[in-house]
Each structure stands twice: as C-alpha cells, then as structure tokens.
Design a protein around this motif. Structure first.
Motif, PDB file in Angstrom:
ATOM      1  N   ILE A   1     -70.456  -0.709  39.952  1.00 35.72           N
ATOM      2  CA  ILE A   1     -71.643  -0.101  40.571  1.00 35.72           C
ATOM      3  C   ILE A   1     -72.310   0.874  39.608  1.00 35.72           C
ATOM      4  O   ILE A   1     -73.539   0.861  39.435  1.00 35.72           O
ATOM      5  CB  ILE A   1     -71.270   0.610  41.884  1.00 35.72           C
ATOM      6  N   VAL A   2     -71.515   1.719  38.961  1.00 37.03           N
ATOM      7  CA  VAL A   2     -72.074   2.712  38.038  1.00 37.03           C
ATOM      8  C   VAL A   2     -72.710   2.032  36.825  1.00 37.03           C
ATOM      9  O   VAL A   2     -73.770   2.452  36.350  1.00 37.03           O
ATOM     10  CB  VAL A   2     -70.985   3.720  37.602  1.00 37.03           C
ATOM     11  N   MET A   3     -72.073   0.971  36.320  1.00 39.15           N
ATOM     12  CA  MET A   3     -72.649   0.260  35.176  1.00 39.15           C
ATOM     13  C   MET A   3     -73.993  -0.360  35.536  1.00 39.15           C
ATOM     14  O   MET A   3     -74.895  -0.427  34.699  1.00 39.15           O
ATOM     15  CB  MET A   3     -71.683  -0.829  34.681  1.00 39.15           C
ATOM     16  N   CYS A   4     -74.126  -0.801  36.787  1.00 39.32           N
ATOM     17  CA  CYS A   4     -75.362  -1.452  37.204  1.00 39.32           C
ATOM     18  C   CYS A   4     -76.515  -0.479  37.419  1.00 39.32           C
ATOM     19  O   CYS A   4     -77.669  -0.793  37.136  1.00 39.32           O
ATOM     20  CB  CYS A   4     -75.131  -2.235  38.507  1.00 39.32           C
ATOM     21  N   CYS A   5     -76.217   0.718  37.928  1.00 33.10           N
ATOM     22  CA  CYS A   5     -77.304   1.600  38.366  1.00 33.10           C
ATOM     23  C   CYS A   5     -77.670   2.689  37.370  1.00 33.10           C
ATOM     24  O   CYS A   5     -78.721   3.314  37.506  1.00 33.10           O
ATOM     25  CB  CYS A   5     -76.973   2.219  39.719  1.00 33.10           C
ATOM     26  N   LEU A   6     -76.833   2.943  36.351  1.00 37.06           N
ATOM     27  CA  LEU A   6     -77.127   4.005  35.386  1.00 37.06           C
ATOM     28  C   LEU A   6     -77.195   3.447  33.970  1.00 37.06           C
ATOM     29  O   LEU A   6     -76.490   2.494  33.642  1.00 37.06           O
ATOM     30  CB  LEU A   6     -76.057   5.102  35.457  1.00 37.06           C
ATOM     31  N   SER A   7     -78.028   4.056  33.133  1.00 35.86           N
ATOM     32  CA  SER A   7     -78.237   3.515  31.790  1.00 35.86           C
ATOM     33  C   SER A   7     -77.909   4.524  30.699  1.00 35.86           C
ATOM     34  O   SER A   7     -77.794   5.729  30.944  1.00 35.86           O
ATOM     35  CB  SER A   7     -79.691   3.049  31.632  1.00 35.86           C
ATOM     36  N   ASN A   8     -77.766   4.002  29.505  1.00 37.76           N
ATOM     37  CA  ASN A   8     -77.509   4.823  28.319  1.00 37.76           C
ATOM     38  C   ASN A   8     -78.836   5.437  27.887  1.00 37.76           C
ATOM     39  O   ASN A   8     -79.475   4.992  26.933  1.00 37.76           O
ATOM     40  CB  ASN A   8     -76.915   3.951  27.212  1.00 37.76           C
ATOM     41  N   SER A   9     -79.246   6.462  28.604  1.00 40.45           N
ATOM     42  CA  SER A   9     -80.609   6.987  28.468  1.00 40.45           C
ATOM     43  C   SER A   9     -80.850   7.786  27.201  1.00 40.45           C
ATOM     44  O   SER A   9     -81.981   7.886  26.729  1.00 40.45           O
ATOM     45  CB  SER A   9     -80.950   7.862  29.683  1.00 40.45           C
ATOM     46  N   ILE A  10     -79.806   8.362  26.613  1.00 40.68           N
ATOM     47  CA  ILE A  10     -79.984   9.219  25.446  1.00 40.68           C
ATOM     48  C   ILE A  10     -79.520   8.560  24.159  1.00 40.68           C
ATOM     49  O   ILE A  10     -80.271   8.448  23.188  1.00 40.68           O
ATOM     50  CB  ILE A  10     -79.258  10.565  25.645  1.00 40.68           C
ATOM     51  N   PHE A  11     -78.272   8.102  24.117  1.00 45.08           N
ATOM     52  CA  PHE A  11     -77.722   7.577  22.875  1.00 45.08           C
ATOM     53  C   PHE A  11     -78.500   6.372  22.347  1.00 45.08           C
ATOM     54  O   PHE A  11     -78.646   6.185  21.140  1.00 45.08           O
ATOM     55  CB  PHE A  11     -76.244   7.195  23.054  1.00 45.08           C
ATOM     56  N   ILE A  12     -78.989   5.514  23.255  1.00 44.64           N
ATOM     57  CA  ILE A  12     -79.766   4.338  22.842  1.00 44.64           C
ATOM     58  C   ILE A  12     -81.189   4.401  23.393  1.00 44.64           C
ATOM     59  O   ILE A  12     -82.151   4.103  22.687  1.00 44.64           O
ATOM     60  CB  ILE A  12     -79.075   3.040  23.296  1.00 44.64           C
TER      61      ILE A  12
END
Length: 312
Positions: free
Chosen positions: A104-115
């Motif tokens: 669930i967490v992998m689906c709804c949240l993204s790597n917003s800073i590092f990439i």
C-alpha cells in the motif's frame, strides 16, 4: 513536441548517469552499507532543511500562502485516494500479511526528493521547486504517520495505532524547516543575505547526493534479484498510470495548470520511497519485497518519464 521528447530523454540521462555513479561506487567498494546512515542524515538533516528554508524565502510570499488551498488539496487527495485503491488491490491480490502494508505504501507514496526533485529540476527548472516542496510535505507527513503504521501492521511489531508516527514527523528536520519557513513568511521576516547563501549551498547537495544514494540502493538489491513478484506489476501500474492520471484529473478539477500541474504529475509518477525498505527491516515486514519494489519502479520511471512529458 519532438523537442519536448528529446529534453525528457536528456533529463532522464542526467539522472541515470548520476545514479550510475552511486551504483559504481558500490561496485568498487567505495560506498558500503555502513555509509548509508551518514548519507541519509546528510541529506535529510542538513541539505533538505537548508533547501526548504531557502526555497520558502526565495520562492514564496505571504500572499501565495493565503491562496495555496488548491495547491495543498491536490497532493493530499491524490495520496488518500491512492491509499484506498491500493488497499482494495491488496485484498484482490491476496498478498501475504507481511507484504500488505508495504504494498500500500509503495503504491501511494513516491520518491519525491531523491529522484523526483532532480527530475523536476531538469525538466521544469527552478520554478518547480516550490511545488515539489508542497508535495514533499504531504508525502512525508503521510509516510511518517499512516505509512509507518501500515508497515507496522505488516510486521511482527505492535499492531495498534500509536503516536510514534506523529512524533517522528514532528521531529523530521525538513518538516520543521517548512514550518519555520511558513512562520517567517507569515511574520514577513526575510533572512540576511549570508544566511541565504549558506542555505543555497547546502540545499544544492540534495539532488546529487540523493541520486547517488538511490543508485547505491539499486546496487545493494542487485539486478539479478529484480523479479516481478506478485503485487509488483500492480505497484508499477499504480505509480506510472493510475497516480498521474488521477493527479491530472484533480489538477483539472481544482484549476491547477502550468508548472504547478506538471510538477505534481511528475512527482506522483516517481518510483516508490527507498525509506519503505528501511522501515520494513525494523518492523518485521518483508524488507526484500520493499527493496525490489523501489529498484524496479526506479528503473521503470526512466522509460515512463519521456512518455509522460509528451502527455502533459
């Protein structure tokens, strides 16, 4: 349109090459697992707070904050709706308990800073930083509270809700920096030039260090271990199709256009957060599943971004 495609390819190559440096450093033994805590703290505890403060002072005004209702609503709604869809998908897939929260967490949240941040910087320029910070704030708050709780439920730790996630986000340096930045704006306080110079220099470390860190994560996982296990194809579909389509619909509904819209769409279509694997490791959930999800979606993002830029 052709120029947009080539610009996207160029941006992807820049990101891939810098991530490749992190992979190469791992391969040569220059960077090891014991170095990750230092890298993570340097990015999250030093560079990110500096970037947040500098960005709030350089790109925000008090009037902008007053009219930021829609800008804050879109990322929040996008994350909440994705969480609901991902929870239903996990039930349909009948995933093992130690993978449900991770999925669930992998689906709804993204790597917003590092990439996500360096990608937006390459594709949209410095003007996108403001909107990246808005998305990052909600992405971080949700991960440190509901996200951590979902991963706990997948593991062997306590299953009930606790305030530990809330305490974690309140102690999170970038979140604290955003709160301080907002307070300074509301008070109409401007930092001295030498302080802005310091925050600018430190903030400039976020993109290269974040990409090197992500490249090393892929090295640690190993290309030979990147198999599409049950749930991972759905994770890729959620990240690269459902999430950006949903975001575009929300932006249209709330009248968000231009760079703000494009920055949000890029951010929500980024790979999964590398921190998911770290949390899973400490809570008895499936760490390898989370690491594979992060690596596979990172590689997949490089193929998706040029297509996405043509669409938006």
């Amino acid at each position: 349109m052709l120029q947009t495609f080539f610009n996207s390819i160029s941006a992807v190559l820049v990101v891939m090459i810098i991530m490749g440096i992190g992979y190469f450093m791992g391969h040569k033994g220059w960077m090891k697992a014991e170095h990750k805590p230092l890298m993570y703290k340097l990015i999250i505890w030093v560079a990110m707070p500096a970037l947040c403060i500098n960005n709030m002072q350089a790109n925000f005004t008090r009037d902008m904050l007053k009219g930021a209702g829609a800008l804050m609503t879109v990322p929040l709604l996008n994350i909440l709706l994705l969480t609901f869809i991902a929870a239903l998908t996990a039930k349909l897939l009948k995933l093992p308990r130690n993978r449900v929260g991770v999925f669930i967490v992998m689906c709804c949240l993204s790597n917003s800073i590092f990439i996500g941040y360096p990608m937006c910087l390459e594709l949209l320029g410095d003007a996108s930083t403001t909107y990246v910070m808005w998305y990052y704030m909600f992405n971080t708050i949700f991960f440190q509270t509901m996200g951590v709780w979902l991963i706990q439920r997948s593991g062997s730790e306590e299953k009930g809700f606790s305030l530990s996630g809330l305490k974690a986000v309140l102690k999170n340096p970038p979140f604290i920096a955003i709160v301080i930045g907002i307070a300074l704006l509301l008070l109409d306080v401007r930092l001295p030039k030498f302080v802005m110079s310091i925050t600018r220099y430190l903030g400039n470390m976020v993109s290269p260090l974040g990409l090197i860190y992500s490249g090393f994560i892929i090295y640690e996982t190993g290309f030979g271990n990147l198999r599409l296990e049950r749930g991972l194809p759905s994770t890729m579909a959620m990240r690269f199709i459902v999430s950006p389509v949903l975001c575009m619909a929300l932006c249209a509904a709330f009248g968000i256009t231009g760079i703000a819209r494009n920055a949000y769409v890029i951010e929500v279509a980024m790979p999964t957060m590398t921190q998911v694997a770290v949390q899973a490791s400490g809570m008895g959930a499936d760490e390898q599943y989370a690491a594979k999800g992060a690596a596979i979606t990172t590689l997949g993002a490089f193929a998706v971004i040029p297509i996405l830029m043509m669409v938006i």
